[in-house]
Design an enzyme around this catalytic site. Structure first.
Site, PDB file in Angstrom:
ATOM      1  N   HIS A 100      38.066  35.075  31.283  1.00 15.46           N
ATOM      2  CA  HIS A 100      37.386  36.138  32.029  1.00 15.46           C
ATOM      3  C   HIS A 100      37.572  37.456  31.306  1.00 15.46           C
ATOM      4  CE1 HIS A 100      41.498  35.732  33.557  1.00 15.46           C
ATOM      5  NE2 HIS A 100      41.489  37.044  33.687  1.00 15.46           N
ATOM      6  N   HIS A 102      37.820  41.554  31.995  1.00 16.56           N
ATOM      7  CA  HIS A 102      37.973  42.627  32.977  1.00 16.56           C
ATOM      8  C   HIS A 102      37.087  43.803  32.580  1.00 16.56           C
ATOM      9  CE1 HIS A 102      41.891  41.261  34.834  1.00 16.56           C
ATOM     10  NE2 HIS A 102      41.961  40.607  33.694  1.00 16.56           N
TER      11      HIS A 102
HETATM   12  P1  5GP Z   1      44.446  38.006  34.192  1.00 16.90           P
HETATM   13  O1  5GP Z   1      45.805  38.586  34.466  1.00 16.90           O
HETATM   14  O2  5GP Z   1      44.488  36.489  34.181  1.00 16.90           O
HETATM   15  O3  5GP Z   1      43.760  38.585  33.012  1.00 16.90           O
HETATM   16  O4  5GP Z   1      43.558  38.461  35.408  1.00 16.90           O
HETATM   17  C1  5GP Z   1      43.412  37.762  36.588  1.00 16.90           C
HETATM   18  C2  5GP Z   1      42.796  38.734  37.575  1.00 16.90           C
HETATM   19  O5  5GP Z   1      42.194  37.972  38.600  1.00 16.90           O
HETATM   20  C3  5GP Z   1      43.792  39.684  38.230  1.00 16.90           C
HETATM   21  O6  5GP Z   1      43.374  41.017  38.003  1.00 16.90           O
HETATM   22  C4  5GP Z   1      43.739  39.299  39.711  1.00 16.90           C
HETATM   23  O7  5GP Z   1      43.809  40.417  40.550  1.00 16.90           O
HETATM   24  C5  5GP Z   1      42.401  38.602  39.829  1.00 16.90           C
HETATM   25  N1  5GP Z   1      42.343  37.525  40.791  1.00 16.90           N
HETATM   26  C6  5GP Z   1      43.226  36.498  40.929  1.00 16.90           C
HETATM   27  N2  5GP Z   1      42.807  35.654  41.899  1.00 16.90           N
HETATM   28  C7  5GP Z   1      41.646  36.173  42.372  1.00 16.90           C
HETATM   29  C8  5GP Z   1      40.739  35.744  43.406  1.00 16.90           C
HETATM   30  O8  5GP Z   1      40.920  34.735  44.080  1.00 16.90           O
HETATM   31  N3  5GP Z   1      39.640  36.516  43.607  1.00 16.90           N
HETATM   32  C9  5GP Z   1      39.405  37.651  42.885  1.00 16.90           C
HETATM   33  N4  5GP Z   1      38.291  38.336  43.155  1.00 16.90           N
HETATM   34  N5  5GP Z   1      40.238  38.081  41.917  1.00 16.90           N
HETATM   35  C10 5GP Z   1      41.342  37.360  41.667  1.00 16.90           C
END
Ligand code: 5GP
Ligand code: ZN
Length: 138
Positions: A100, A102
């Site tokens: 993903h 951001h």
């Molecule tokens: P990472 O740390 O893996 O780059 O980012 C994961 C992101 O996904 C985090 O910013 C977290 O807040 C978001 N996130 C985790 N679970 C969910 C969810 O169930 N729904 C949404 N909308 N965001 C999520």
């Protein structure tokens, strides 16, 4: 699509989400724990663990989509800039193992975020890194 992957379920509409945009390849949703107002996540509908596994054809569509979202969101939310952040691996802060991107809106009046503290690149290390990486690319 993986049964044990929350972003697979969200991207494919099995779990409802705050969706800003959807097409045949992607869903763009609002992050549950936003770093700033409008913090969004670009999710491919196919499962790829991280950037190193991402299909080239899907990858080629990610930046144009980020640009399109950036233009629309800037007009809608009046932010002053935005960061694209993309974490690969636990050590890099990746918590959901489905690729993903951001999109983090930045506003002149904050919140402030420090993404890293700049260090120093010394000559020996510079040479070593260049040699090692080039070898792996051969
Ligand atoms: P990472 O740390 O893996 O780059 O980012 C994961 C992101 O996904 C985090 O910013 C977290 O807040 C978001 N996130 C985790 N679970 C969910 C969810 O169930 N729904 C949404 N909308 N965001 C999520
Ligand atoms: Zn997935």
């Amino acid at each position: 699509m993986r049964d044990d992957c929350i972003f697979c379920k969200i991207a494919n509409g099995e779990i409802p989400s705050a969706t800003l945009y959807e097409d045949e390849d992607f869903r763009v949703i609002l992050d549950l724990g936003p770093a700033s107002k409008g913090h969004a996540l670009i999710l491919p509908k196919e499962h790829y663990k991280d950037l190193c596994e991402l299909d080239d054809a899907v990858a080629a569509k990610v930046l144009p989509l980020a640009g399109k979202m950036g233009r629309a969101m800037k007009k809608a939310l009046h932010f002053d800039g935005f960061n694209l952040v993309q974490n690969n691996g636990e050590a890099a802060g990746q918590t959901v193992m489905h690729f993903h991107m951001h999109m983090i809106p930045r506003y002149a009046n904050g919140p402030q975020m420090v993404l890293w503290n700049p260090g120093k690149l010394d000559d020996t290390e510079k040479t070593e890194i260049i040699e090692k990486v080039k070898k792996e690319l051969e």
